[in-house]
Design a protein around this motif. Structure first.
Motif, PDB file in Angstrom:
ATOM      1  N   TYR A  89       0.833  -1.206   0.000  1.00 33.29           N
ATOM      2  CA  TYR A  89       0.000   0.000   0.000  1.00 33.29           C
ATOM      3  C   TYR A  89       0.868   1.256   0.000  1.00 33.29           C
ATOM      4  O   TYR A  89       0.561   2.257  -0.637  1.00 33.29           O
ATOM      5  CB  TYR A  89      -0.922  -0.043   1.212  1.00 33.29           C
ATOM      6  N   GLY A  90       1.987   1.197   0.735  1.00 32.79           N
ATOM      7  CA  GLY A  90       2.975   2.268   0.682  1.00 32.79           C
ATOM      8  C   GLY A  90       2.699   3.471   1.547  1.00 32.79           C
ATOM      9  O   GLY A  90       3.441   4.449   1.498  1.00 32.79           O
ATOM     10  N   GLN A  91       1.645   3.401   2.348  1.00 30.67           N
ATOM     11  CA  GLN A  91       1.257   4.543   3.167  1.00 30.67           C
ATOM     12  C   GLN A  91       0.866   4.069   4.564  1.00 30.67           C
ATOM     13  O   GLN A  91      -0.054   4.570   5.183  1.00 30.67           O
ATOM     14  CB  GLN A  91       0.080   5.272   2.496  1.00 30.67           C
ATOM     15  N   ASP A  92       1.601   3.073   5.057  1.00 31.79           N
ATOM     16  CA  ASP A  92       1.260   2.473   6.342  1.00 31.79           C
ATOM     17  C   ASP A  92       2.521   1.871   6.957  1.00 31.79           C
ATOM     18  O   ASP A  92       3.365   1.331   6.255  1.00 31.79           O
ATOM     19  CB  ASP A  92       0.209   1.365   6.146  1.00 31.79           C
ATOM     20  N   GLY A  93       2.603   1.964   8.256  1.00 31.82           N
ATOM     21  CA  GLY A  93       3.679   1.286   8.966  1.00 31.82           C
ATOM     22  C   GLY A  93       4.719   2.206   9.574  1.00 31.82           C
ATOM     23  O   GLY A  93       5.103   3.207   8.964  1.00 31.82           O
ATOM     24  N   ARG A  94       5.139   1.858  10.771  1.00 35.63           N
ATOM     25  CA  ARG A  94       6.250   2.547  11.417  1.00 35.63           C
ATOM     26  C   ARG A  94       7.503   1.704  11.250  1.00 35.63           C
ATOM     27  O   ARG A  94       7.449   0.470  11.290  1.00 35.63           O
ATOM     28  CB  ARG A  94       5.971   2.741  12.911  1.00 35.63           C
ATOM     29  N   VAL A  95       8.623   2.363  11.082  1.00 37.23           N
ATOM     30  CA  VAL A  95       9.892   1.640  10.963  1.00 37.23           C
ATOM     31  C   VAL A  95      10.285   1.114  12.342  1.00 37.23           C
ATOM     32  O   VAL A  95      10.203   1.838  13.343  1.00 37.23           O
ATOM     33  CB  VAL A  95      10.986   2.563  10.399  1.00 37.23           C
ATOM     34  N   LYS A  96      10.678  -0.140  12.382  1.00 36.79           N
ATOM     35  CA  LYS A  96      11.067  -0.760  13.648  1.00 36.79           C
ATOM     36  C   LYS A  96      12.267  -0.035  14.255  1.00 36.79           C
ATOM     37  O   LYS A  96      13.233   0.277  13.582  1.00 36.79           O
ATOM     38  CB  LYS A  96      11.430  -2.229  13.432  1.00 36.79           C
ATOM     39  N   GLY A  97      12.185   0.198  15.561  1.00 36.27           N
ATOM     40  CA  GLY A  97      13.317   0.737  16.302  1.00 36.27           C
ATOM     41  C   GLY A  97      13.499   2.228  16.152  1.00 36.27           C
ATOM     42  O   GLY A  97      12.715   2.931  15.519  1.00 36.27           O
ATOM     43  N   VAL A 155       8.570   6.420   9.500  1.00 37.22           N
ATOM     44  CA  VAL A 155       7.373   5.751   9.015  1.00 37.22           C
ATOM     45  C   VAL A 155       7.562   5.376   7.542  1.00 37.22           C
ATOM     46  O   VAL A 155       8.499   5.826   6.886  1.00 37.22           O
ATOM     47  CB  VAL A 155       6.122   6.653   9.157  1.00 37.22           C
ATOM     48  N   TYR A 156       6.639   4.542   7.041  1.00 42.76           N
ATOM     49  CA  TYR A 156       6.630   4.196   5.626  1.00 42.76           C
ATOM     50  C   TYR A 156       5.537   5.030   4.972  1.00 42.76           C
ATOM     51  O   TYR A 156       4.346   4.847   5.252  1.00 42.76           O
ATOM     52  CB  TYR A 156       6.375   2.707   5.432  1.00 42.76           C
ATOM     53  N   CYS A 157       5.935   5.961   4.131  1.00 42.82           N
ATOM     54  CA  CYS A 157       5.025   6.976   3.592  1.00 42.82           C
ATOM     55  C   CYS A 157       5.382   7.235   2.130  1.00 42.82           C
ATOM     56  O   CYS A 157       6.563   7.391   1.802  1.00 42.82           O
ATOM     57  CB  CYS A 157       5.169   8.249   4.433  1.00 42.82           C
ATOM     58  N   GLN A 158       4.368   7.252   1.253  1.00 47.25           N
ATOM     59  CA  GLN A 158       4.605   7.503  -0.176  1.00 47.25           C
ATOM     60  C   GLN A 158       5.594   6.491  -0.756  1.00 47.25           C
ATOM     61  O   GLN A 158       6.433   6.807  -1.588  1.00 47.25           O
ATOM     62  CB  GLN A 158       5.099   8.938  -0.396  1.00 47.25           C
ATOM     63  N   LEU A 170      11.109  10.388   7.621  1.00 51.80           N
ATOM     64  CA  LEU A 170      11.047  11.007   8.931  1.00 51.80           C
ATOM     65  C   LEU A 170       9.833  11.924   8.923  1.00 51.80           C
ATOM     66  O   LEU A 170       9.717  12.809   8.077  1.00 51.80           O
ATOM     67  CB  LEU A 170      12.313  11.814   9.222  1.00 51.80           C
ATOM     68  N   LEU A 171       8.920  11.709   9.837  1.00 49.36           N
ATOM     69  CA  LEU A 171       7.712  12.508   9.946  1.00 49.36           C
ATOM     70  C   LEU A 171       7.967  13.665  10.905  1.00 49.36           C
ATOM     71  O   LEU A 171       8.469  13.458  12.005  1.00 49.36           O
ATOM     72  CB  LEU A 171       6.566  11.631  10.450  1.00 49.36           C
ATOM     73  N   VAL A 172       7.639  14.876  10.474  1.00 47.17           N
ATOM     74  CA  VAL A 172       7.885  16.053  11.301  1.00 47.17           C
ATOM     75  C   VAL A 172       6.624  16.897  11.424  1.00 47.17           C
ATOM     76  O   VAL A 172       5.700  16.788  10.608  1.00 47.17           O
ATOM     77  CB  VAL A 172       9.040  16.915  10.740  1.00 47.17           C
ATOM     78  N   TYR A 173       6.595  17.743  12.436  1.00 43.76           N
ATOM     79  CA  TYR A 173       5.476  18.662  12.617  1.00 43.76           C
ATOM     80  C   TYR A 173       6.015  20.005  13.090  1.00 43.76           C
ATOM     81  O   TYR A 173       7.127  20.110  13.610  1.00 43.76           O
ATOM     82  CB  TYR A 173       4.464  18.094  13.606  1.00 43.76           C
ATOM     83  N   GLN A 218       1.686  11.819  17.065  1.00 49.38           N
ATOM     84  CA  GLN A 218       1.633  12.018  15.607  1.00 49.38           C
ATOM     85  C   GLN A 218       1.856  10.711  14.845  1.00 49.38           C
ATOM     86  O   GLN A 218       1.346  10.530  13.741  1.00 49.38           O
ATOM     87  CB  GLN A 218       2.684  13.036  15.167  1.00 49.38           C
ATOM     88  N   LEU A 219       2.607   9.804  15.447  1.00 47.65           N
ATOM     89  CA  LEU A 219       2.929   8.549  14.775  1.00 47.65           C
ATOM     90  C   LEU A 219       1.772   7.556  14.778  1.00 47.65           C
ATOM     91  O   LEU A 219       1.799   6.556  14.056  1.00 47.65           O
ATOM     92  CB  LEU A 219       4.151   7.906  15.449  1.00 47.65           C
ATOM     93  N   LYS A 220       0.742   7.814  15.592  1.00 45.66           N
ATOM     94  CA  LYS A 220      -0.375   6.878  15.710  1.00 45.66           C
ATOM     95  C   LYS A 220      -1.064   6.612  14.380  1.00 45.66           C
ATOM     96  O   LYS A 220      -1.639   5.542  14.184  1.00 45.66           O
ATOM     97  CB  LYS A 220      -1.401   7.411  16.727  1.00 45.66           C
ATOM     98  N   GLU A 221      -1.025   7.568  13.474  1.00 49.51           N
ATOM     99  CA  GLU A 221      -1.671   7.391  12.169  1.00 49.51           C
ATOM    100  C   GLU A 221      -1.038   6.255  11.378  1.00 49.51           C
ATOM    101  O   GLU A 221      -1.636   5.745  10.418  1.00 49.51           O
ATOM    102  CB  GLU A 221      -1.601   8.690  11.370  1.00 49.51           C
ATOM    103  N   TYR A 222       0.167   5.865  11.750  1.00 55.18           N
ATOM    104  CA  TYR A 222       0.877   4.809  11.023  1.00 55.18           C
ATOM    105  C   TYR A 222       0.954   3.520  11.829  1.00 55.18           C
ATOM    106  O   TYR A 222       1.555   2.566  11.394  1.00 55.18           O
ATOM    107  CB  TYR A 222       2.293   5.292  10.657  1.00 55.18           C
TER     108      TYR A 222
END
Length: 251
Positions: A163-171, A223-226, A231-234, A247-251
């Motif tokens: 899907y390419g728009q789901d998942g957090r990178v381990k560790g 995260v795994y995005c696009q 690295l997800l930032v805000y 913020q990481l909960k979405e993944y």
């Protein structure tokens, strides 16, 4: 070894642990290292995919599957042999391990796998659902203890990685230095160079320029995005900050 012999695979495991035992992510990391141990072989970051939490679904703490991309010259039979041996040795006695292996060049129905993965994030799926789809698409799917319920999550994890728009990178992402509570500032270019990540994106999915500065604190997670490792930032108090748990909960 000839690079031209390398084939690409997606491999996912689920439900290998129990409270107080080695986690599924750690076991996935070990399998990845075993399978990519020869010259030229490689594996990606491991992604953790959150599945449906429901009373009818047995899980240890979070009900998540672990998936990684592998390039190897090993055959499917050899991949299965090595992965299964490690699962049998390391999985907790009370667990219900499942293993899914997809040949990326097999002409499979990508949308069907993605659909299954997305449904598994909000519905109760059955082992029969998983086995029927795996058989139809030619995915190697097998169970290795307990009820074998882990096959559901293992197949869903493959779909969610595709899907390419789901998942957090381990560790935690290694930036080559200790990050203290007060934080450190690095440019996007420095972050990518040090970490091996692909992009830095904000919460809306907008990619940051290489010269943008990020204030990094605590555990730096990706995260795994696009279809990339990001690295997800805000934006916080006028500066870019690495995403934290909320913020990481979405993944």
């Amino acid at each position: 070894m000839n690079n031209k012999q390398l084939k690409s695979w997606l491999i996912c495991i689920d439900d290998t642990d129990d409270i107080g035992t080695k986690g599924t992510g750690e076991i996935a990391q070990e399998i990845a290292e075993i399978l990519s141990g020869d010259e030229h072989e490689s594996c990606s970051f491991i992604t953790r995919h959150q599945l449906y939490v429901h009373p009818d679904i047995p899980y240890t703490s979070h009900n998540s599957a672990m998936c990684f991309y592998l390039e190897t010259n090993k055959s499917l039979a050899m991949i299965e042999q090595l992965a299964i041996a490690h699962l049998l040795e390391e999985s907790a006695p009370a667990s219900d391990p499942g293993l899914a292996i997809l040949a990326c060049d097999s002409g499979f129905d990508r949308e069907a796998l993605i659909h299954f993965g997305l449904e598994a994030k909000g519905q109760v799926k059955t082992k029969q659902d998983a086995y029927d789809l795996a058989m139809r698409l030619g995915v190697s799917l097998s169970e290795h203890g307990g009820t074998g319920q882990g096959v559901i999550g293992a197949l869903a994890g493959i779909g969610l990685r595709l899907y390419g728009q789901d998942g957090r990178v381990k560790g935690q992402i290694d930036l080559g230095q200790e990050l203290y509570e007060e934080g450190v500032e690095l440019t996007v270019e420095e972050v990518l160079t040090r970490s091996g990540l692909d992009i830095v994106v904000d919460l809306s999915g907008q990619q940051l320029k290489s010269t943008e500065v990020i204030h990094l604190t605590k555990k730096v997670k990706a995260v795994y995005c696009q279809h990339q490792f990001a690295l997800l930032v805000y934006r916080h108090e006028g500066r870019w900050c690495n995403a934290l748990k909320r913020q990481l909960k979405e993944y």
